[in-house]
Scaffold this motif. Structure first.
Motif, PDB file in Angstrom:
ATOM      1  N   UNK A 139       0.804  -1.222   0.000  1.00 34.92           N
ATOM      2  CA  UNK A 139       0.000   0.000   0.000  1.00 34.92           C
ATOM      3  C   UNK A 139       0.834   1.268   0.000  1.00 34.92           C
ATOM      4  N   UNK A 140       2.149   1.111   0.094  1.00 37.11           N
ATOM      5  CA  UNK A 140       3.066   2.245   0.015  1.00 37.11           C
ATOM      6  C   UNK A 140       4.335   1.826  -0.714  1.00 37.11           C
ATOM      7  N   UNK A 204       9.580 -15.702  -3.646  1.00 38.16           N
ATOM      8  CA  UNK A 204       9.342 -17.128  -3.902  1.00 38.16           C
ATOM      9  C   UNK A 204      10.642 -17.817  -4.315  1.00 38.16           C
ATOM     10  N   UNK A 205      11.407 -17.133  -5.158  1.00 35.24           N
ATOM     11  CA  UNK A 205      12.689 -17.687  -5.624  1.00 35.24           C
ATOM     12  C   UNK A 205      13.642 -17.943  -4.453  1.00 35.24           C
ATOM     13  N   UNK A 206      13.583 -17.076  -3.436  1.00 33.33           N
ATOM     14  CA  UNK A 206      14.470 -17.213  -2.278  1.00 33.33           C
ATOM     15  C   UNK A 206      14.020 -18.310  -1.315  1.00 33.33           C
ATOM     16  N   UNK A 207      12.824 -18.861  -1.526  1.00 28.83           N
ATOM     17  CA  UNK A 207      12.379 -19.971  -0.708  1.00 28.83           C
ATOM     18  C   UNK A 207      11.595 -19.608   0.534  1.00 28.83           C
ATOM     19  N   UNK A 208      11.109 -18.383   0.622  1.00 27.69           N
ATOM     20  CA  UNK A 208      10.268 -18.011   1.761  1.00 27.69           C
ATOM     21  C   UNK A 208       8.981 -18.835   1.749  1.00 27.69           C
ATOM     22  N   UNK A 209       8.419 -19.046   2.934  1.00 30.83           N
ATOM     23  CA  UNK A 209       7.187 -19.832   3.045  1.00 30.83           C
ATOM     24  C   UNK A 209       5.935 -19.006   2.772  1.00 30.83           C
ATOM     25  N   UNK A 210       6.077 -17.683   2.782  1.00 34.52           N
ATOM     26  CA  UNK A 210       4.921 -16.832   2.559  1.00 34.52           C
ATOM     27  C   UNK A 210       5.300 -15.364   2.623  1.00 34.52           C
ATOM     28  N   UNK A 211       4.277 -14.516   2.554  1.00 33.97           N
ATOM     29  CA  UNK A 211       4.496 -13.069   2.615  1.00 33.97           C
ATOM     30  C   UNK A 211       3.639 -12.443   3.708  1.00 33.97           C
ATOM     31  N   UNK A 212       4.166 -11.339   4.241  1.00 32.86           N
ATOM     32  CA  UNK A 212       3.471 -10.564   5.255  1.00 32.86           C
ATOM     33  C   UNK A 212       3.191  -9.199   4.629  1.00 32.86           C
ATOM     34  N   UNK A 213       1.942  -8.974   4.240  1.00 33.90           N
ATOM     35  CA  UNK A 213       1.567  -7.815   3.438  1.00 33.90           C
ATOM     36  C   UNK A 213       1.170  -6.629   4.314  1.00 33.90           C
ATOM     37  N   UNK A 214       1.881  -5.524   4.147  1.00 33.98           N
ATOM     38  CA  UNK A 214       1.621  -4.355   4.992  1.00 33.98           C
ATOM     39  C   UNK A 214       0.903  -3.245   4.212  1.00 33.98           C
ATOM     40  N   UNK A 215       0.383  -2.312   4.959  1.00 35.83           N
ATOM     41  CA  UNK A 215      -0.392  -1.156   4.474  1.00 35.83           C
ATOM     42  C   UNK A 215      -1.624  -1.631   3.702  1.00 35.83           C
ATOM     43  N   UNK A 216      -2.216  -2.680   4.211  1.00 30.40           N
ATOM     44  CA  UNK A 216      -3.495  -3.156   3.688  1.00 30.40           C
ATOM     45  C   UNK A 216      -4.566  -2.080   3.891  1.00 30.40           C
ATOM     46  N   UNK A 217      -4.462  -1.365   5.009  1.00 31.75           N
ATOM     47  CA  UNK A 217      -5.478  -0.358   5.333  1.00 31.75           C
ATOM     48  C   UNK A 217      -5.354   0.913   4.494  1.00 31.75           C
ATOM     49  N   UNK A 257       1.673 -21.790   0.071  1.00 31.25           N
ATOM     50  CA  UNK A 257       2.300 -20.487   0.325  1.00 31.25           C
ATOM     51  C   UNK A 257       1.417 -19.660   1.256  1.00 31.25           C
ATOM     52  N   UNK A 258       2.018 -19.077   2.274  1.00 28.21           N
ATOM     53  CA  UNK A 258       1.265 -18.332   3.280  1.00 28.21           C
ATOM     54  C   UNK A 258       1.021 -16.882   2.889  1.00 28.21           C
ATOM     55  N   UNK A 259      -0.181 -16.404   3.119  1.00 31.22           N
ATOM     56  CA  UNK A 259      -0.556 -15.017   2.851  1.00 31.22           C
ATOM     57  C   UNK A 259      -1.067 -14.407   4.156  1.00 31.22           C
ATOM     58  N   UNK A 260      -0.329 -13.431   4.679  1.00 31.32           N
ATOM     59  CA  UNK A 260      -0.697 -12.784   5.937  1.00 31.32           C
ATOM     60  C   UNK A 260      -0.767 -11.266   5.747  1.00 31.32           C
ATOM     61  N   UNK A 261      -1.951 -10.689   5.700  1.00 36.12           N
ATOM     62  CA  UNK A 261      -2.065  -9.236   5.687  1.00 36.12           C
ATOM     63  C   UNK A 261      -1.853  -8.696   7.098  1.00 36.12           C
ATOM     64  N   UNK A 262      -1.318  -7.488   7.192  1.00 35.15           N
ATOM     65  CA  UNK A 262      -1.213  -6.817   8.489  1.00 35.15           C
ATOM     66  C   UNK A 262      -2.256  -5.714   8.563  1.00 35.15           C
ATOM     67  N   UNK A 263      -3.045  -5.741   9.647  1.00 38.87           N
ATOM     68  CA  UNK A 263      -4.116  -4.765   9.871  1.00 38.87           C
ATOM     69  C   UNK A 263      -5.194  -4.877   8.779  1.00 38.87           C
ATOM     70  N   UNK A 264      -6.073  -3.884   8.687  1.00 43.20           N
ATOM     71  CA  UNK A 264      -7.170  -3.968   7.718  1.00 43.20           C
ATOM     72  C   UNK A 264      -8.118  -5.104   8.042  1.00 43.20           C
ATOM     73  N   UNK A 265      -8.266  -5.411   9.345  1.00 42.11           N
ATOM     74  CA  UNK A 265      -9.074  -6.565   9.759  1.00 42.11           C
ATOM     75  C   UNK A 265     -10.534  -6.526   9.308  1.00 42.11           C
ATOM     76  N   UNK A 266     -11.161  -5.344   9.133  1.00 42.78           N
ATOM     77  CA  UNK A 266     -12.557  -5.344   8.669  1.00 42.78           C
ATOM     78  C   UNK A 266     -12.767  -6.035   7.320  1.00 42.78           C
ATOM     79  N   UNK A 267     -11.692  -6.220   6.550  1.00 45.93           N
ATOM     80  CA  UNK A 267     -11.820  -6.860   5.237  1.00 45.93           C
ATOM     81  C   UNK A 267     -12.199  -8.336   5.343  1.00 45.93           C
TER      82      UNK A 267
END
Length: 375
Positions: A139-140, A204-217, A257-267
Motif C-alpha cells: 500500500x506504500x 518465492x525464488x528465495x524460498x520463503x514460506x509466505x508473505x506478510x503484506x503491509x499497508x493493507x489499510x 504459500x502463506x498469505x498474511x495481511x497486516x491490519x485492515x481486519x474489517x476486510x
C-alpha cells in the motif's frame, strides 16, 4: 507433484515437526530436573534424529522426483517473532520461534537480498524448524527499494515530481521515504507480482514460506472520508481484489504459500478475502494504538477482537503485535511496569485464541520477552 504426493509430503513435514518438538521437550525436562548425566544422552538422541530426518528427506525427494523441503504445518505455529531491521539470521536461528517475519533483504536493498541457502538454513535451524515470511508493503512505495527512481522526488519534499509514475502518491508524514500508492493501477501491481523481476517472485525464488503484506489499510486513505480526499468508492473492493490476486498467483507456484495481511481486519467480511489468506497480523490491539506503552482503549480492543474473531473462526492464524515499551522505539526495557504489560498482553491474546508478540515500534530488535519465551 500430484495431489497425493503433496499430501504425503505435508504429512512427512508434520511428523518431522512432532519428532523434533518431542525430543526438545524431553531435553528441556531433563534440564529442569538438573540431571547432568542425561545431557549427553539427549544430545546424542537429538543429533541422531536430525541425521535421520535429513536422510529421510533426501529419500523422499528422490522417490517423488522433486526436492521436498522441511517445514512445519501452519496450524502448529504457537509463537513468532517480527524484525525488519538489523536482521541477524544466525541469531534468529538460535531461537525456538515457530514463525519468523523478516524483510527479504538484510538492509532493504536489492544487493542485500537473502539467498535461498540462507533462508533454507533459517527454516531448518538446529533449535527447531521454522516458517519464514517476507515483509512486503503493498500500500506504500519505499524509496530505498530496488524499483525506486530518484527522479520521482528529487528534492525529497514528499510530493512526486513531474514524470513520476501515475500510481505514486504523497509521502507518509509519519514514515519519511514511504509514499502512498494507487495500488489498483496495473503498473504498481506488476512491481508487486507477476514478472520474474517482481517483488513476490524474488521472494518465492528465495524460498520463503509466505508473505506478510503491509499497508493493507491503505483503502481507508483513498476511500470515502479518507485522508487523501479522493473519496474513491471502490478502494476497499480494489484492495480485496489485489490481495486475492497476490494469493492466487503465489499459490499457483506453491499451493501451501502463506498469505498474511497486516491490519485492515474489517476486510474479513469479504469471503473471497478470507479464503485467500492464511492468517492476519494485527498491531496495537492491547498496547500502542495511540502511543507506545499506552493501553489501547477498551472499545477499540473490543472492536478489533470482533474483526479478528472472524479470521479465527474461519481457521486462520491470528497474530497480535503490541508495543508496550514507552522507554524507546528501538530497544525494549524490561522493568516491572513493562513486564506487567507484556504478561497482560500475552494472557489476553492467548485467551482469545490468538498468537501474541510484544516488541519495539521500529522492529529493529529481536525481542524475547521474559516469562513468554518461545518453546
Amino acid at each position: 507433484m500430484g495431489i497425493s504426493a503433496r499430501r504425503d509430503s505435508k504429512a512427512f513435514a508434520e511428523y518431522t515437526y512432532v519428532i523434533v518438538k518431542a525430543i526438545q521437550n524431553m531435553k528441556s525436562e531433563s534440564d529442569n530436573l538438573q540431571q547432568p548425566s542425561l545431557f549427553p544422552f539427549f544430545t546424542v538422541i537429538f543429533s541422531i534424529a536430525l541425521v535421520l530426518i535429513s536422510l529421510l528427506s533426501q529419500f523422499w525427494s528422490k522417490a517423488e522426483g522433486q526436492t521436498v523441503k522441511s517445514s512445519i504445518p501452519w496450524n502448529s505455529v504457537n509463537d513468532f517473532t517480527y524484525q525488519l531491521q538489523d536482521i541477524n539470521l544466525n541469531t534468529i536461528e538460535k531461537t525456538k520461534f515457530d514463525l519468523v517475519i523478516i524483510d527479504y533483504s538484510r538492509d532493504g536493498s536489492e544487493s542485500g537480498r537473502f539467498t535461498a541457502e540462507e533462508i533454507e538454513a533459517l527454516k531448518n535451524s538446529a533449535n527447531g524448524l521454522k516458517l519464514v515470511l517476507a515483509y512486503v508493503s503493498i500500500g506504500e512505495a519505499e524509496d530505498y527499494r530496488w524499483y525506486w527512481k530518484k527522479s520521482w522526488d528529487v528534492d525529497k519534499n514528499g510530493i512526486p515530481d513531474k514524470g513520476a509514475p501515475s500510481w505514486l502518491g504523497l509521502s507518509n508524514p509519519n514514515w519519511p521515504g514511504n509514499y502512498k500508492v494507487k495500488y489498483w493501477e496495473p503498473e504498481w501491481q506488476a512491481i508487486v507480482f507477476g514478472l520474474p523481476t517482481s517483488y513476490l517472485d524474488k521472494i518465492i525464488e528465495a524460498g520463503f514460506d509466505g508473505v506478510y503484506l503491509d499497508i493493507i489499510d491503505a483503502y481507508e486513505y483513498w476511500g470515502p472520508d479518507g485522508d487523501s480526499g479522493k473519496d474513491r468508492k471502490t478502494a476497499e473492493d480494489e484492495m480485496v481484489d489485489f490481495v486475492v490476486k497476490i494469493s492466487e498467483y503465489a499459490r499457483s507456484k506453491n499451493s501451501d504459500f502463506g498469505i498474511f495481511p497486516q491490519n485492515g481486519a474489517p476486510l474479513g467480511k469479504h469471503e473471497e478475502y478470507l479464503n485467500a489468506v492464511t492468517g492476519i497480523g494485527q498491531e496495537d490491539i492491547y498496547y500502542g494504538y495511540n502511543s507506545d506503552g499506552e493501553k489501547t482503549l477498551k472499545k477499540i480492543t473490543k472492536e478489533l477482537e470482533g474483526y479478528l474473531n472472524v479470521f479465527k473462526n474461519a481457521g486462520k492464524l491470528v497474530l497480535t503485535i503490541d508495543y508496550p515499551f514507552s522507554c524507546s522505539e528501538n530497544k525494549p526495557c524490561f522493568n516491572k511496569k513493562s513486564k506487567k504489560k507484556i504478561n497482560n498482553t500475552y494472557k489476553k491474546s492467548r485467551e482469545n485464541g490468538y498468537i501474541p508478540y510484544c516488541t519495539v515500534r521500529n522492529l529493529n530488535y529481536l525481542t524475547i520477552n521474559p516469562d513468554n519465551q518461545p518453546d
